[in-house]
Design a protein around this motif. Structure first.
Motif, PDB file in Angstrom:
ATOM      1  N   THR A 119      -2.418  -5.654   3.741  1.00  0.00           N
ATOM      2  CA  THR A 119      -3.086  -6.363   2.639  1.00  0.00           C
ATOM      3  C   THR A 119      -3.678  -5.364   1.657  1.00  0.00           C
ATOM      4  O   THR A 119      -3.540  -5.526   0.428  1.00  0.00           O
ATOM      5  N   GLU A 120      -4.317  -4.331   2.179  1.00  0.00           N
ATOM      6  CA  GLU A 120      -4.924  -3.299   1.332  1.00  0.00           C
ATOM      7  C   GLU A 120      -3.844  -2.557   0.539  1.00  0.00           C
ATOM      8  O   GLU A 120      -4.014  -2.278  -0.647  1.00  0.00           O
ATOM      9  N   LYS A 123      -2.613  -4.821  -2.181  1.00  0.00           N
ATOM     10  CA  LYS A 123      -3.652  -4.922  -3.220  1.00  0.00           C
ATOM     11  C   LYS A 123      -3.660  -3.667  -4.083  1.00  0.00           C
ATOM     12  O   LYS A 123      -3.688  -3.747  -5.330  1.00  0.00           O
ATOM     13  N   GLU A 124      -3.621  -2.494  -3.436  1.00  0.00           N
ATOM     14  CA  GLU A 124      -3.637  -1.244  -4.188  1.00  0.00           C
ATOM     15  C   GLU A 124      -2.346  -1.080  -5.003  1.00  0.00           C
ATOM     16  O   GLU A 124      -2.368  -0.558  -6.118  1.00  0.00           O
TER      17      GLU A 124
END
Length: 172
Positions: A119-120, A123-124
């Motif tokens: 997820t990170e 997102k990034e």
């Protein structure tokens, strides 16, 4: 030899009164012995016999009790061994269950961390793409404004793009 029967026959005489007296004295003596010596002696022997029989009975009884106690101890020991074996087996099962639950919890935590990392990353990545779009848009606007400012030939236009790319590379 003829003298020998005379010698033997000369000393033997039958006296019924003496024999009767000695017989009565002997019977009285036997009665006293029976009453005062033989009776107590037989009573003592009977007591001793009863005492020995009682001791034998007591020893046999104690022997039986000891055998029963040994049998009880064997049964208790067998039960204790079975109980300890059961406890060991239960402890092994519990250990295996705890091991499995710890492994499962670790896998779940690992999956959660992987998912959080994914997820990170997404997102990034989206942020990087958005930032790149903004830069491309601003670059396009800048290039367009510079192109509009100068009407250039093809060589000058290439030189302008190269200069602008150098500026963008240095600003990073």
């Amino acid at each position: 030899m003829s003298q020998l029967p005379l010698v033997l026959g000369a000393g033997i005489s039958f006296n019924g009164g003496d024999i009767l007296f000695q017989l009565i004295a002997m019977l009285i003596l036997l009665a006293f012995l029976k009453k005062f010596a033989l009776g107590p002696l037989l009573n003592i022997m009977k007591q001793r016999e009863d005492h020995i029989a009682g001791e034998i009975t007591s020893a046999e009884q104690k022997n039986e009790e000891a055998k029963q106690l040994i049998d009880e101890q064997r049964v208790l020991l067998k039960e204790a061994r079975q109980e300890s074996q059961t406890l060991i087996e239960n402890a092994k099962k519990l250990g295996e269950q705890q091991k499995e639950s710890i492994i499962l919890a670790a896998r779940e935590e690992s999956e959660r961390l992987k998912e959080a990392a994914r997820t990170e990353i997404v997102k990034e990545k989206e942020q990087a793409v958005a930032a790149l779009r903004e830069q491309v848009a601003s670059l396009s606007v800048m290039i367009a404004s510079k192109v509009i400012e100068k009407e250039l030939d093809e060589q000058a236009q290439d030189q302008l793009i190269q200069d602008y790319l150098k500026e963008v590379g240095e600003s990073r």
